[in-house]
Write an enzyme that holds these catalytic residues in place. Sequence first.
Site, PDB file in Angstrom:
ATOM      1  N   ASN A 208       0.848  -1.202   0.000  1.00  0.00           N
ATOM      2  CA  ASN A 208       0.000   0.000   0.000  1.00  0.00           C
ATOM      3  C   ASN A 208       0.875   1.241   0.000  1.00  0.00           C
ATOM      4  O   ASN A 208       2.093   1.152   0.030  1.00  0.00           O
ATOM      5  CB  ASN A 208      -0.985  -0.032   1.173  1.00  0.00           C
ATOM      6  CG  ASN A 208      -0.279  -0.049   2.506  1.00  0.00           C
ATOM      7  OD1 ASN A 208       0.435   0.879   2.857  1.00  0.00           O
ATOM      8  ND2 ASN A 208      -0.450  -1.148   3.256  1.00  0.00           N
ATOM      9  N   ARG A 209       0.249   2.397  -0.049  1.00  0.00           N
ATOM     10  CA  ARG A 209       0.983   3.648  -0.265  1.00  0.00           C
ATOM     11  C   ARG A 209       1.537   4.285   1.007  1.00  0.00           C
ATOM     12  O   ARG A 209       2.035   5.405   0.965  1.00  0.00           O
ATOM     13  CB  ARG A 209       0.068   4.664  -0.940  1.00  0.00           C
ATOM     14  CG  ARG A 209      -0.326   4.293  -2.335  1.00  0.00           C
ATOM     15  CD  ARG A 209      -1.147   5.405  -2.938  1.00  0.00           C
ATOM     16  NE  ARG A 209      -1.869   4.951  -4.102  1.00  0.00           N
ATOM     17  CZ  ARG A 209      -1.333   4.860  -5.320  1.00  0.00           C
ATOM     18  NH1 ARG A 209      -0.082   5.198  -5.514  1.00  0.00           N
ATOM     19  NH2 ARG A 209      -2.066   4.436  -6.324  1.00  0.00           N
TER      20      ARG A 209
END
Length: 400
Positions: A208-209
């Site tokens: 994920n970011r």
Amino acid sequence: MKRLEGVSLALGVGGGIAAYKAVELMRRLIDEGATVTPILTANSLNFVGLTTFRALGSNEPITSLFNGDSPIPHTKIGQGVDAVVVAPATADILSKFAVGSCDDALSTILVSTDAKVILAAAMHKEMWAHPAVVENVATIRRRGFVVIDPEHGILAGGDVGFGRLAATEVVIDSVVAEVGSKDLAGKSVVVTIGGTREAIDPVRFIGNRSSGKQGFAIVSALLDRGASVVAVSTVELQVESPRLEVVRVESALEMDGATRRSCEDADALIMCAAVADYRVETPWNSKFKRGSGNVPELKLVENPDILAGVVSESKKFSRKFITVGFAAETDDVEKNGRLKIAKKGCDILVVNDVSKEETRFGSADNEVVILFADGSSRFVPLAPKRAIAIEVVNALAERL
Ligand code: CTP
């Protein structure tokens, strides 16, 4: 809580173009609770006005050893302050301090104090790179004093290089680290950081970011306040301290195990990591090859809820244990936050709205609502992540 409440500082200002930034620095140090006595060198007065420092300083500025009421202001100041901060510290000031020379008020105060000394260097790039300056800085550091490196950027005359005075926040953080309140001394806090990586095969993962920036800022804020920290992190930390233990993990399952173990001896958990809710049930043992005719199908299974697990285990602890969760929401931020704090059972939930451009994953700033289990809340408007971290640590410190 103000981070420099009750702290007394002398702020030395050297004769460099960055002297004008010392005015803002002084204001901000006073905002943080410090009492600041400005010490102005003769050369600094070519760049900034005495009146400005008289108007904004906590005490009358000192410009000479011989024109005030006290016959020995250097020893009085040196003995009365918790730290002498010099910003900008020019090549000349560093040189004098390295050899112990005393030919004006500032250089004499620097040598007649046993308080902490923090020098924020600023000069032209050729001067910062000169072997004499390099050796002086090494000497000063070897003696245990703090020199804050200048930053890279545009310098006087339009040149570009290393020489700009460090950002005001960096100087303030350094002062806080040296002489700020240590109200969390003796407390141990576990902080989880970064996004988990769920393996698909030996080279691929579901991620994920999350950048980990908010987590780093929280670790720094905790260390500044005297806490011991165990960082359970998927990313490398740019923070070092004898009170920091780093446990590197990758997947949610690894983070779950490391976090639970670390919480056994801790006083609080700050669950800052972005944990994947699902993982691949059976990752491939070797790299999945293209062209074998079949497109891989990933069967996902649910990961444990680490925060909810620790909350439930901590009910058995005989000591007080505070749990802090984070929530990234895109709509009905406060309402969803309230539902989540109830679902997770944590004491504090920091909710941010990731639908906004300025606060999306990876940004430098954040805007949050801090929710407490008792129903109260605190809004923290858009601010750098380090400022948000201070608010989160304040909320935790109040509950501890
Ligand atoms: N969290 C956790 N374990 C998980 C997922 C999340 O401990 N498997 C923690 C996060 O670190 C965070 C908090 O729970 O502190 C809330 O995370 P979030 O992803 O917003 O919560 P979810 O329970 O996954 O809810 P949602 O359905 O909104 O994704």
